[in-house]
Design a protein around this motif. Structure first.
Motif, PDB file in Angstrom:
ATOM      1  N   HIS A 157     -23.591 -21.849   0.200  1.00  0.00           N
ATOM      2  CA  HIS A 157     -22.205 -21.518  -0.109  1.00  0.00           C
ATOM      3  C   HIS A 157     -21.577 -22.655  -0.907  1.00  0.00           C
ATOM      4  O   HIS A 157     -22.007 -23.812  -0.813  1.00  0.00           O
ATOM      5  N   VAL A 158     -20.521 -22.323  -1.688  1.00  0.00           N
ATOM      6  CA  VAL A 158     -19.956 -23.301  -2.623  1.00  0.00           C
ATOM      7  C   VAL A 158     -18.450 -23.480  -2.407  1.00  0.00           C
ATOM      8  O   VAL A 158     -17.681 -22.515  -2.465  1.00  0.00           O
ATOM      9  N   LEU A 159     -18.048 -24.721  -2.185  1.00  0.00           N
ATOM     10  CA  LEU A 159     -16.649 -25.147  -2.255  1.00  0.00           C
ATOM     11  C   LEU A 159     -16.553 -26.018  -3.498  1.00  0.00           C
ATOM     12  O   LEU A 159     -17.219 -27.053  -3.590  1.00  0.00           O
ATOM     13  N   CYS A 160     -15.754 -25.593  -4.479  1.00  0.00           N
ATOM     14  CA  CYS A 160     -15.710 -26.260  -5.783  1.00  0.00           C
ATOM     15  C   CYS A 160     -14.320 -26.819  -6.052  1.00  0.00           C
ATOM     16  O   CYS A 160     -13.322 -26.116  -5.847  1.00  0.00           O
ATOM     17  N   GLU A 161     -14.258 -28.056  -6.507  1.00  0.00           N
ATOM     18  CA  GLU A 161     -12.975 -28.667  -6.834  1.00  0.00           C
ATOM     19  C   GLU A 161     -12.292 -27.902  -7.967  1.00  0.00           C
ATOM     20  O   GLU A 161     -12.919 -27.219  -8.761  1.00  0.00           O
ATOM     21  N   LYS A 162     -10.951 -28.035  -8.020  1.00  0.00           N
ATOM     22  CA  LYS A 162     -10.175 -27.449  -9.103  1.00  0.00           C
ATOM     23  C   LYS A 162     -10.082 -28.425 -10.261  1.00  0.00           C
ATOM     24  O   LYS A 162     -10.224 -29.629 -10.039  1.00  0.00           O
ATOM     25  N   PRO A 163      -9.834 -27.973 -11.503  1.00  0.00           N
ATOM     26  CA  PRO A 163      -9.908 -26.569 -11.895  1.00  0.00           C
ATOM     27  C   PRO A 163     -11.326 -26.050 -11.736  1.00  0.00           C
ATOM     28  O   PRO A 163     -12.288 -26.813 -11.768  1.00  0.00           O
ATOM     29  N   MET A 164     -11.428 -24.741 -11.609  1.00  0.00           N
ATOM     30  CA  MET A 164     -12.717 -24.129 -11.309  1.00  0.00           C
ATOM     31  C   MET A 164     -13.785 -24.472 -12.337  1.00  0.00           C
ATOM     32  O   MET A 164     -14.937 -24.712 -12.007  1.00  0.00           O
ATOM     33  N   SER A 165     -13.394 -24.487 -13.615  1.00  0.00           N
ATOM     34  CA  SER A 165     -14.349 -24.780 -14.683  1.00  0.00           C
ATOM     35  C   SER A 165     -13.572 -25.268 -15.904  1.00  0.00           C
ATOM     36  O   SER A 165     -12.540 -25.927 -15.745  1.00  0.00           O
ATOM     37  N   ILE A 166     -14.033 -24.921 -17.109  1.00  0.00           N
ATOM     38  CA  ILE A 166     -13.323 -25.331 -18.325  1.00  0.00           C
ATOM     39  C   ILE A 166     -12.682 -24.151 -19.040  1.00  0.00           C
ATOM     40  O   ILE A 166     -11.894 -24.348 -19.957  1.00  0.00           O
ATOM     41  N   ASN A 167     -13.000 -22.913 -18.645  1.00  0.00           N
ATOM     42  CA  ASN A 167     -12.352 -21.723 -19.213  1.00  0.00           C
ATOM     43  C   ASN A 167     -12.660 -20.523 -18.333  1.00  0.00           C
ATOM     44  O   ASN A 167     -13.488 -20.596 -17.410  1.00  0.00           O
ATOM     45  N   SER A 168     -12.001 -19.412 -18.611  1.00  0.00           N
ATOM     46  CA  SER A 168     -12.147 -18.223 -17.765  1.00  0.00           C
ATOM     47  C   SER A 168     -13.528 -17.592 -17.885  1.00  0.00           C
ATOM     48  O   SER A 168     -14.028 -16.996 -16.909  1.00  0.00           O
ATOM     49  N   SER A 220     -13.691 -31.726 -19.555  1.00  0.00           N
ATOM     50  CA  SER A 220     -12.451 -31.484 -18.820  1.00  0.00           C
ATOM     51  C   SER A 220     -11.845 -30.109 -19.072  1.00  0.00           C
ATOM     52  O   SER A 220     -11.150 -29.561 -18.213  1.00  0.00           O
ATOM     53  N   GLY A 221     -12.053 -29.572 -20.282  1.00  0.00           N
ATOM     54  CA  GLY A 221     -11.418 -28.315 -20.650  1.00  0.00           C
ATOM     55  C   GLY A 221     -10.017 -28.487 -21.196  1.00  0.00           C
ATOM     56  O   GLY A 221      -9.428 -27.551 -21.724  1.00  0.00           O
ATOM     57  N   GLY A 222      -9.467 -29.682 -21.093  1.00  0.00           N
ATOM     58  CA  GLY A 222      -8.107 -29.941 -21.562  1.00  0.00           C
ATOM     59  C   GLY A 222      -7.590 -31.225 -20.949  1.00  0.00           C
ATOM     60  O   GLY A 222      -8.315 -31.927 -20.228  1.00  0.00           O
TER      61      GLY A 222
END
Length: 431
Positions: free
Chosen positions: A168-179, A249-251
């Protein structure tokens, strides 16, 4: 002639022995009988938990529930993926306050740091993994879940690899770099039959939860507007950080710290914005902002016509504040998005005067609360309150914010079909 010293020693031993026996008899003779304790003092056990009856009058704030941690062997074992500042300063220490989870493995690309942290937290050598060896976590039955604390651009890869390993995965925010990347993360976890939760700690923080209750219950009438600020500064050579490289970072300030404003406004109201207007600025010639933005100001209009004015920047001294304006009250919250130190003041009318009430709540560690929620979802096979869909929605909205800032035009969005459209059932946070 008898040895005088030997006689003295024998006499002393005899006297000491007699004295000790006499003291024991005297002690037994003087033992007191105490009054029987009441149930208020002793408490009682229910469903394996110790509980006490109230010992204060209703005039005082009641005590919160006693800690009821699971036995170590029943806790959900986590592997911490990435040993950067956040993992070492906040996440690993938070496990000491967790009641349902434990750290059983570490993953890092820095061998000496991995060895040092493993020694500090008692992690077995064979449960320490490099990134190259990450996939072998599938062979460690103690690992039930991973907590991904890597740069945003790495979230998708390690989510997919963890899912493939059956974790199972608990992932820090932001989820990724884009939708688009976020959607692939959701799909990979669904295909593997594992849970995916995004670490929106504010949705598990006591003061923000209480404020959301006041909004939802219309305690002070209609919520008219939200003002939210999250700013901080970056070192002059900050362009060396991964946060200033768009591929990682995505931004800039928007996905890093502005996301708190966006997600918390959505969480407070339970609604989704139907219109977004934004503007953006970066100091020209500053290498820190060659790839990412410094400052973003954006306005969200929700279906109920609540207006949220949000401001985020890497260029202003640390400030993390939100204010909610209701029909009949103002809720002011300094340190709203900090790791600790939240406060909540409610200003309203009281008869012919103005009253300011400061709410003092029992506030559990935010990281421990979110970790325990994830552990509960694993144990009880439940959907997390902040699943992957919640994270992907924020990416869709951040893309709309960038679009508006670039075009100078508002972006219209479709209304959500219901409240909390992208969230799972509420978490049970003891406050």
């Amino acid at each position: 002639m008898p040895d005088k010293k030997a006689i003295d020693r024998r006499s002393l031993l005899k006297l000491t022995s007699v004295g000790a026996a006499g003291a024991l008899i005297a002690s037994k003779a003087s033992a007191q009988t105490y009054p029987s304790p009441s149930s208020v003092d002793v408490g009682h056990v229910k469903d394996g938990k110790v509980m006490f009856d109230p010992w204060r009058s209703p005039a005082d704030t009641p005590s919160g529930p006693l800690p009821a941690p699971l036995p170590p062997e029943q806790r959900v074992g986590f592997a911490i993926v990435g040993l950067g500042r956040l993992a070492l300063e906040q996440i690993l220490p938070a496990f000491a306050e967790s009641k349902k989870a434990k750290v059983v493995a570490l993953v890092s690309g820095t061998p000496d740091k991995l060895e040092a942290v493993a020694a500090q937290y008692g992690i077995k050598k064979e449960a320490c993994y490099s990134y190259d060896a990450f996939d072998t976590i599938k062979d460690n039955p103690e690992i039930k879940a991973v907590y991904i604390v890597l740069p945003n651009g790495m979230h998708r890869e390690y989510t997919e690899r963890a899912a493939k390993a059956g974790k199972h995965v608990l992932c820090e925010k932001p989820m990724s770099i884009n939708s688009a990347e976020a959607k692939k993360m959701i799909d990979s976890c669904k295909a593997a039959g594992v849970k995916l939760m995004i670490a929106y700690r504010i949705q598990y923080e006591a003061y923000n939860l209480r404020l959301a209750e006041l909004v939802r219950q219309k305690k002070f009438g209609r919520l008219v507007g939200i003002s939210a600020i999250n700013v901080q500064t970056v070192a002059e050579d900050g362009y060396k950080q991964w946060r200033h490289k768009k591929a990682m970072s995505g931004g800039g300030s928007l996905p890093d710290i502005g996301l708190y404003l966006l997600n918390t406004s959505r969480f407070m109201t339970g609604e989704e914005p139907v219109e977004i207007m934004a503007t953006m600025y970066s100091p020209p010639g500053d290498p820190r902002y060659k790839e990412v933005e410094e400052t973003v100001s954006f306005t969200l209009r929700f279906a109920s016509n609540v207006i949220a004015n949000c401001f985020t920047s890497y260029g202003a001294r640390d400030d993390k504040h939100q204010r909610l304006n209701f029909e009949t009250a103002v809720a002011d919250m300094p340190n709203a998005y900090q790791y600790e130190g939240q406060k909540l003041a409610i200003t309203s009318r009281q008869d012919d005067a103005t009253s300011e009430a400061n709410l003092t709540l029992h506030a559990p560690n935010q990281f421990a609360a979110e970790i325990d929620h994830m552990a509960s979802c694993v144990i009880e096979d439940r959907i997390p309150r902040t699943p992957g869909e919640e994270g992907m929605q924020d990416h869709i909205l951040m893309e709309a914010i960038y679009q508006s800032a670039q075009t100078g035009q508002p972006v219209k969005l479709q209304p959500a079909p219901k409240l909390d459209a992208f969230r799972g059932p509420p978490a049970e946070i003891k406050m």
